[in-house]
Design an enzyme around this catalytic site. Structure first.
Site, PDB file in Angstrom:
ATOM      1  CE1 TYR A  65      42.510  26.401  45.331  1.00 25.52           C
ATOM      2  CE2 TYR A  65      43.126  24.531  47.002  1.00 25.52           C
ATOM      3  CZ  TYR A  65      41.889  26.223  46.635  1.00 25.52           C
ATOM      4  OH  TYR A  65      41.226  26.519  47.462  1.00 25.52           O
ATOM      5  CB  CYS A  66      47.212  29.222  41.500  1.00 29.68           C
ATOM      6  SG  CYS A  66      47.503  28.506  40.207  1.00 29.68           S
ATOM      7  NE  ARG A  67      43.763  33.798  37.335  1.00 29.59           N
ATOM      8  CZ  ARG A  67      43.414  33.972  36.124  1.00 29.59           C
ATOM      9  NH1 ARG A  67      42.844  33.187  35.329  1.00 29.59           N
ATOM     10  NH2 ARG A  67      44.951  34.430  35.237  1.00 29.59           N
TER      11      ARG A  67
END
Length: 104
Positions: A65-67
């Site tokens: 995941y990221c932002r």
């Protein structure tokens, strides 16, 4: 790579004994909170990112995941090219995450 909704991610992660959560955000973003037990490798490190993922166990299932979900999709593609078979991208990223959050 599989794109997972927040609900699918949480459900699969809970039932996956071979799971590794990978956070590809920057240090500054991680300071705002992260999904518990995540390993952080900043995708913006470029070659450094590739070097660090090479040290990971390719037999594990990665939940990335990221932002917002864009960098993590990129990370999954890079990991797949490097020989990782099971990568899962969190759609909507940490911005839409409603599960547990850890802070240092």
């Amino acid at each position: 790579m599989v794109d997972l909704t927040q609900e699918e991610w949480a459900e699969q992660l809970k039932n996956d004994e071979n799971a590794v959560v990978l956070d590809v955000r920057t240090d500054e973003e991680v300071e705002e909170g992260y999904i518990p037990n995540a390993i952080q490798i900043d995708i913006y490190k470029g070659q450094g990112f590739l070097d660090e993922i090479e040290e990971l166990d390719k037999s594990k299932n990665y939940y990335v995941y990221c932002r917002s979900g864009k960098r993590s999709a990129q990370a999954c593609m890079l990991m797949n090219q490097a020989g990782f078979e099971n990568t899962n991208n969190l759609l909507g990223g940490f911005m839409e995450w409603e599960g547990e959050v850890a802070e240092d």
